[in-house]
Design a protein around this motif. Sequence first.
Motif, short mmCIF file in Angstrom:
data_model
loop_
_atom_site.label_atom_id
_atom_site.label_comp_id
_atom_site.label_asym_id
_atom_site.label_seq_id
_atom_site.Cartn_x
_atom_site.Cartn_y
_atom_site.Cartn_z
N LYS A 227 32.25 76.27 -94.02
CA LYS A 227 32.59 77.45 -94.83
C LYS A 227 34.02 77.90 -94.54
N SER A 228 34.39 77.90 -93.27
CA SER A 228 35.74 78.31 -92.87
C SER A 228 36.80 77.34 -93.40
N GLU A 229 36.53 76.04 -93.27
CA GLU A 229 37.50 75.04 -93.73
C GLU A 229 37.67 75.09 -95.24
N ILE A 230 36.56 75.21 -95.96
CA ILE A 230 36.63 75.24 -97.42
C ILE A 230 37.36 76.49 -97.91
N LYS A 231 37.09 77.61 -97.26
CA LYS A 231 37.80 78.85 -97.61
C LYS A 231 39.30 78.68 -97.42
N GLY A 232 39.68 78.04 -96.33
CA GLY A 232 41.10 77.81 -96.06
C GLY A 232 41.75 76.93 -97.11
N ILE A 233 41.04 75.91 -97.55
CA ILE A 233 41.57 75.01 -98.58
C ILE A 233 41.73 75.74 -99.91
N ILE A 234 40.73 76.54 -100.26
CA ILE A 234 40.80 77.30 -101.52
C ILE A 234 41.99 78.25 -101.51
N LYS B 151 44.74 78.05 -99.64
CA LYS B 151 46.02 77.35 -99.52
C LYS B 151 46.43 76.63 -100.80
N TYR B 152 45.46 76.01 -101.47
CA TYR B 152 45.80 75.16 -102.62
C TYR B 152 45.40 75.76 -103.96
N GLY B 153 44.67 76.87 -103.94
CA GLY B 153 44.31 77.55 -105.18
C GLY B 153 43.39 76.72 -106.08
N ILE B 154 42.53 75.93 -105.47
CA ILE B 154 41.62 75.11 -106.25
C ILE B 154 40.21 75.67 -106.19
N GLU B 155 39.36 75.23 -107.11
CA GLU B 155 37.95 75.62 -107.14
C GLU B 155 37.14 74.34 -106.96
N PRO B 156 36.76 74.00 -105.73
CA PRO B 156 36.06 72.75 -105.47
C PRO B 156 34.75 72.65 -106.26
N GLU B 157 34.52 71.48 -106.84
CA GLU B 157 33.30 71.29 -107.64
C GLU B 157 32.60 70.00 -107.27
N TYR C 77 40.79 64.12 -98.62
CA TYR C 77 41.47 62.88 -99.01
C TYR C 77 42.16 63.06 -100.36
N GLN C 78 41.50 63.71 -101.30
CA GLN C 78 42.09 63.93 -102.62
C GLN C 78 43.33 64.80 -102.54
N ILE C 79 43.31 65.78 -101.66
CA ILE C 79 44.50 66.64 -101.47
C ILE C 79 45.62 65.83 -100.83
N LYS C 80 45.28 65.08 -99.79
CA LYS C 80 46.29 64.27 -99.08
C LYS C 80 46.96 63.27 -100.01
N GLU C 81 46.17 62.63 -100.88
CA GLU C 81 46.70 61.60 -101.79
C GLU C 81 47.21 62.20 -103.10
N LYS C 82 47.22 63.54 -103.18
CA LYS C 82 47.72 64.25 -104.38
C LYS C 82 46.97 63.81 -105.65
N LEU C 83 45.65 63.71 -105.51
CA LEU C 83 44.80 63.35 -106.64
C LEU C 83 44.31 64.58 -107.38
#
Length: 281
Positions: free
Chosen positions: A17-24, A26-32, A274-280
């Motif tokens: 939960k903490s990691e996903i919140k940080g990604i959201i 930082k990158y402004g994405i909505e993981p699906e 991985y998708q963030i790292k590879e800019k996918l």
Amino acid sequence: MLLDGKVVASEKMERLKSEIKGIIEKYGIEPELKLIQVGNDPASTIYANSKIKRGTKLGINVTLEKFDNITMGKLVDYIKDANANSRINGIMVESPLPPSLNFQEVVDNISFYKDTDGMTSFNQGNLYTKNEMIAPATARAVVDILEYYKIQPGNACIINRSAVVGRPLAMLLLNRDYTVTLCHSKTVDIKRIARENNVLVVAIGKPDYIDESYVTSESTVIDVGINYSGNKISGDVNFDSVSNKAKNITPVPGGVGIVTATDIFENFLNGLKYQIKEKLI
């Protein structure tokens, strides 16, 4: 000692939960996560709804695409479209599929980094080279429990040889310096083999089948089985019989199952990174 999966899952949920919140943030994405179900199997529907609820707790949008019936070609096309959609970060095909659809052939069309179930041939093969970015969640859950309770690597007997549990788990344990024996319905003298190993993992789909004759006072028993009989849920291990003799044991429910449900999202998170790292995305 009782190896309580609820404790393992709870701590992992907080980390995810903490990691996903940080990604959201930082990158402004909505993981699906996209779930795909073909047919109306009641158990499949229950598991899908459970993933939706767990995903909501983690900040992940889990959506279900349900088909009453579909051809192999159209299902593959749907998966390929989901692969190409950068807004979809994970894909899971619910089982069972109708007899007309081969599960492995279907899931092998999922991009390896969106394979939240860890069932593509690509990700299964990666385990042989110690690449565990995405692994079948049940196998990962067994390892999580062993590591959380600091069970020292030794000899492990796995009574199961499926691609869901036995085969990937053998690789995960080998990667951690276990000596592994895989047993199945054609194995001779399984009781003796089970007693000679300090870790016994059981996934045979037979309620209460494994009794104290399979274990010693030094055995750690991991019960992967989930069997339903009316309102009763039981594992493959006769808990009352084995818990009086074995050193450690997981309960059912409250053992491997709840950790598996959490490890699905561990796979999702690893694929998302991985998708963030590879800019996918």
